[in-house]
Design a protein around this motif. Sequence first.
Motif, PDB file in Angstrom:
ATOM      1  N   LEU A  13      22.570  28.158  -3.229  1.00 44.97           N
ATOM      2  CA  LEU A  13      23.725  28.830  -3.820  1.00 44.97           C
ATOM      3  C   LEU A  13      24.005  30.167  -3.154  1.00 44.97           C
ATOM      4  CD1 LEU A  13      23.381  28.181  -7.650  1.00 44.97           C
ATOM      5  CD2 LEU A  13      25.230  27.432  -6.163  1.00 44.97           C
ATOM      6  N   ARG A  14      22.964  30.860  -2.751  1.00 47.54           N
ATOM      7  CA  ARG A  14      23.136  32.181  -2.139  1.00 47.54           C
ATOM      8  C   ARG A  14      23.451  32.102  -0.646  1.00 47.54           C
ATOM      9  NH1 ARG A  14      20.469  32.276  -6.552  1.00 47.54           N
ATOM     10  NH2 ARG A  14      20.479  34.069  -7.931  1.00 47.54           N
ATOM     11  N   ARG A  15      23.265  30.963  -0.067  1.00 48.94           N
ATOM     12  CA  ARG A  15      23.505  30.790   1.365  1.00 48.94           C
ATOM     13  C   ARG A  15      24.990  30.652   1.688  1.00 48.94           C
ATOM     14  NH1 ARG A  15      19.836  26.606   3.019  1.00 48.94           N
ATOM     15  NH2 ARG A  15      18.336  28.277   3.079  1.00 48.94           N
ATOM     16  N   GLU A  16      25.744  29.982   0.784  1.00 47.54           N
ATOM     17  CA  GLU A  16      27.161  29.760   1.064  1.00 47.54           C
ATOM     18  C   GLU A  16      27.934  29.514  -0.230  1.00 47.54           C
ATOM     19  OE1 GLU A  16      27.451  26.358   3.647  1.00 47.54           O
ATOM     20  OE2 GLU A  16      26.118  25.180   2.407  1.00 47.54           O
ATOM     21  N   LEU A  17      29.222  29.780  -0.156  1.00 50.00           N
ATOM     22  CA  LEU A  17      30.125  29.558  -1.276  1.00 50.00           C
ATOM     23  C   LEU A  17      30.134  28.080  -1.648  1.00 50.00           C
ATOM     24  CD1 LEU A  17      32.502  30.596  -3.120  1.00 50.00           C
ATOM     25  CD2 LEU A  17      34.004  29.981  -1.220  1.00 50.00           C
ATOM     26  N   HIS A  18      30.116  27.796  -2.947  1.00 50.85           N
ATOM     27  CA  HIS A  18      30.230  26.428  -3.457  1.00 50.85           C
ATOM     28  C   HIS A  18      31.469  26.356  -4.334  1.00 50.85           C
ATOM     29  CE1 HIS A  18      26.072  26.261  -2.246  1.00 50.85           C
ATOM     30  NE2 HIS A  18      25.886  25.055  -2.742  1.00 50.85           N
ATOM     31  N   ILE A  19      32.247  25.294  -4.179  1.00 45.68           N
ATOM     32  CA  ILE A  19      33.336  25.050  -5.120  1.00 45.68           C
ATOM     33  C   ILE A  19      33.195  23.633  -5.668  1.00 45.68           C
ATOM     34  CG2 ILE A  19      34.939  26.710  -4.069  1.00 45.68           C
ATOM     35  CD1 ILE A  19      36.506  24.335  -2.924  1.00 45.68           C
ATOM     36  N   ILE A  20      33.558  23.505  -6.938  1.00 45.62           N
ATOM     37  CA  ILE A  20      33.532  22.205  -7.606  1.00 45.62           C
ATOM     38  C   ILE A  20      34.983  21.840  -7.897  1.00 45.62           C
ATOM     39  CG2 ILE A  20      32.696  20.891  -9.595  1.00 45.62           C
ATOM     40  CD1 ILE A  20      30.444  23.076  -9.802  1.00 45.62           C
ATOM     41  N   LEU A  21      35.425  20.741  -7.322  1.00 40.16           N
ATOM     42  CA  LEU A  21      36.803  20.302  -7.449  1.00 40.16           C
ATOM     43  C   LEU A  21      37.009  19.528  -8.751  1.00 40.16           C
ATOM     44  CD1 LEU A  21      37.305  19.100  -3.764  1.00 40.16           C
ATOM     45  CD2 LEU A  21      38.007  21.274  -4.763  1.00 40.16           C
ATOM     46  N   PRO A  22      38.253  19.415  -9.208  1.00 38.93           N
ATOM     47  CA  PRO A  22      38.527  18.672 -10.442  1.00 38.93           C
ATOM     48  C   PRO A  22      38.005  17.230 -10.418  1.00 38.93           C
ATOM     49  CG  PRO A  22      40.454  19.931  -9.819  1.00 38.93           C
ATOM     50  CD  PRO A  22      39.467  20.052  -8.693  1.00 38.93           C
ATOM     51  N   ASP A  23      37.942  16.617  -9.228  1.00 37.30           N
ATOM     52  CA  ASP A  23      37.431  15.243  -9.131  1.00 37.30           C
ATOM     53  C   ASP A  23      35.904  15.207  -9.025  1.00 37.30           C
ATOM     54  OD1 ASP A  23      36.897  16.030  -6.524  1.00 37.30           O
ATOM     55  OD2 ASP A  23      38.254  14.608  -5.589  1.00 37.30           O
ATOM     56  N   LYS A  24      35.257  16.365  -9.274  1.00 37.68           N
ATOM     57  CA  LYS A  24      33.789  16.521  -9.318  1.00 37.68           C
ATOM     58  C   LYS A  24      33.128  16.567  -7.941  1.00 37.68           C
ATOM     59  CE  LYS A  24      33.882  16.376 -13.782  1.00 37.68           C
ATOM     60  NZ  LYS A  24      33.875  17.596 -14.530  1.00 37.68           N
ATOM     61  N   ARG A  25      33.914  16.574  -6.861  1.00 36.90           N
ATOM     62  CA  ARG A  25      33.321  16.749  -5.531  1.00 36.90           C
ATOM     63  C   ARG A  25      32.932  18.204  -5.354  1.00 36.90           C
ATOM     64  NH1 ARG A  25      36.875  15.991  -1.151  1.00 36.90           N
ATOM     65  NH2 ARG A  25      38.560  16.427  -2.605  1.00 36.90           N
ATOM     66  N   VAL A  26      31.899  18.439  -4.569  1.00 39.42           N
ATOM     67  CA  VAL A  26      31.429  19.791  -4.277  1.00 39.42           C
ATOM     68  C   VAL A  26      31.664  20.065  -2.791  1.00 39.42           C
ATOM     69  CG1 VAL A  26      29.429  21.327  -4.200  1.00 39.42           C
ATOM     70  CG2 VAL A  26      29.682  19.701  -6.094  1.00 39.42           C
ATOM     71  N   LEU A  27      32.304  21.188  -2.506  1.00 42.70           N
ATOM     72  CA  LEU A  27      32.494  21.633  -1.124  1.00 42.70           C
ATOM     73  C   LEU A  27      31.727  22.933  -0.954  1.00 42.70           C
ATOM     74  CD1 LEU A  27      36.328  21.013  -0.615  1.00 42.70           C
ATOM     75  CD2 LEU A  27      34.427  19.494  -0.021  1.00 42.70           C
ATOM     76  N   LYS A  28      31.137  23.105   0.235  1.00 41.92           N
ATOM     77  CA  LYS A  28      30.332  24.292   0.505  1.00 41.92           C
ATOM     78  C   LYS A  28      30.786  24.966   1.789  1.00 41.92           C
ATOM     79  CE  LYS A  28      26.294  21.828  -1.254  1.00 41.92           C
ATOM     80  NZ  LYS A  28      24.973  21.329  -0.894  1.00 41.92           N
ATOM     81  N   GLY A  29      30.568  26.271   1.844  1.00 41.44           N
ATOM     82  CA  GLY A  29      30.780  27.026   3.070  1.00 41.44           C
ATOM     83  C   GLY A  29      32.175  26.930   3.630  1.00 41.44           C
ATOM     84  N   PHE A  30      32.272  26.570   4.906  1.00 43.20           N
ATOM     85  CA  PHE A  30      33.554  26.489   5.607  1.00 43.20           C
ATOM     86  C   PHE A  30      34.526  25.559   4.895  1.00 43.20           C
ATOM     87  CE2 PHE A  30      36.053  23.992   8.719  1.00 43.20           C
ATOM     88  CZ  PHE A  30      36.920  24.980   9.137  1.00 43.20           C
ATOM     89  N   GLU A  31      34.042  24.388   4.456  1.00 48.03           N
ATOM     90  CA  GLU A  31      34.906  23.427   3.779  1.00 48.03           C
ATOM     91  C   GLU A  31      35.463  24.012   2.477  1.00 48.03           C
ATOM     92  OE1 GLU A  31      32.141  22.607   5.399  1.00 48.03           O
ATOM     93  OE2 GLU A  31      32.929  21.183   6.861  1.00 48.03           O
ATOM     94  N   ALA A  32      34.665  24.789   1.771  1.00 45.43           N
ATOM     95  CA  ALA A  32      35.111  25.424   0.528  1.00 45.43           C
ATOM     96  C   ALA A  32      36.189  26.469   0.812  1.00 45.43           C
ATOM     97  CB  ALA A  32      33.927  26.068  -0.187  1.00 45.43           C
ATOM     98  N   VAL A  33      35.976  27.295   1.808  1.00 42.89           N
ATOM     99  CA  VAL A  33      36.950  28.343   2.140  1.00 42.89           C
ATOM    100  C   VAL A  33      38.269  27.723   2.585  1.00 42.89           C
ATOM    101  CG1 VAL A  33      37.485  30.219   3.746  1.00 42.89           C
ATOM    102  CG2 VAL A  33      35.235  30.099   2.671  1.00 42.89           C
ATOM    103  N   ARG A  34      38.191  26.726   3.419  1.00 42.36           N
ATOM    104  CA  ARG A  34      39.435  26.123   3.919  1.00 42.36           C
ATOM    105  C   ARG A  34      40.205  25.460   2.778  1.00 42.36           C
ATOM    106  NH1 ARG A  34      38.210  21.030   8.011  1.00 42.36           N
ATOM    107  NH2 ARG A  34      37.254  19.889   6.327  1.00 42.36           N
TER     108      ARG A  34
END
Length: 124
Positions: free
Chosen positions: A52-73
């Motif tokens: 969690l501290r290594r990179e940004l995590h986002i949880i999308l409405p469809d329950k997919r998780v994106l991290k780091g570069f993919e989350a920012v984009r």
Amino acid sequence: MKIYALYDANCTLCQESKRIFQKIDRKTKVNWLSLQEYEKTDQEYSFSAIELRRELHIILPDKRVLKGFEAVRKLLLISPYTFLIGAFLYIPYMHVIGRPIYGWIAKRRHQFKAHKCSDDSCSL
């Protein structure tokens, strides 16, 4: 449904990134939650503290998780102010450049504003 973004509330670079994204998120599509708060709750997803501290995590409405570069984009696509930048980052093979750049920044985040970190989290 909203996107949930997990950020490190003890890192000033993370706090500044959150502030900027909130400013451009006019329709409030993203709910920002500090990873410190997230770790205290019954979590639907299990992430290690280091992960969690290594990179940004986002949880999308469809329950997919994106991290780091993919989350920012993905976050850049939300606002009309940054949509073109976000769309540009979806050009095929852009991740070949984007992931290392994100990793370089994330790994060195303590060098950007280390004097303002409230604990040692920026040195991870």
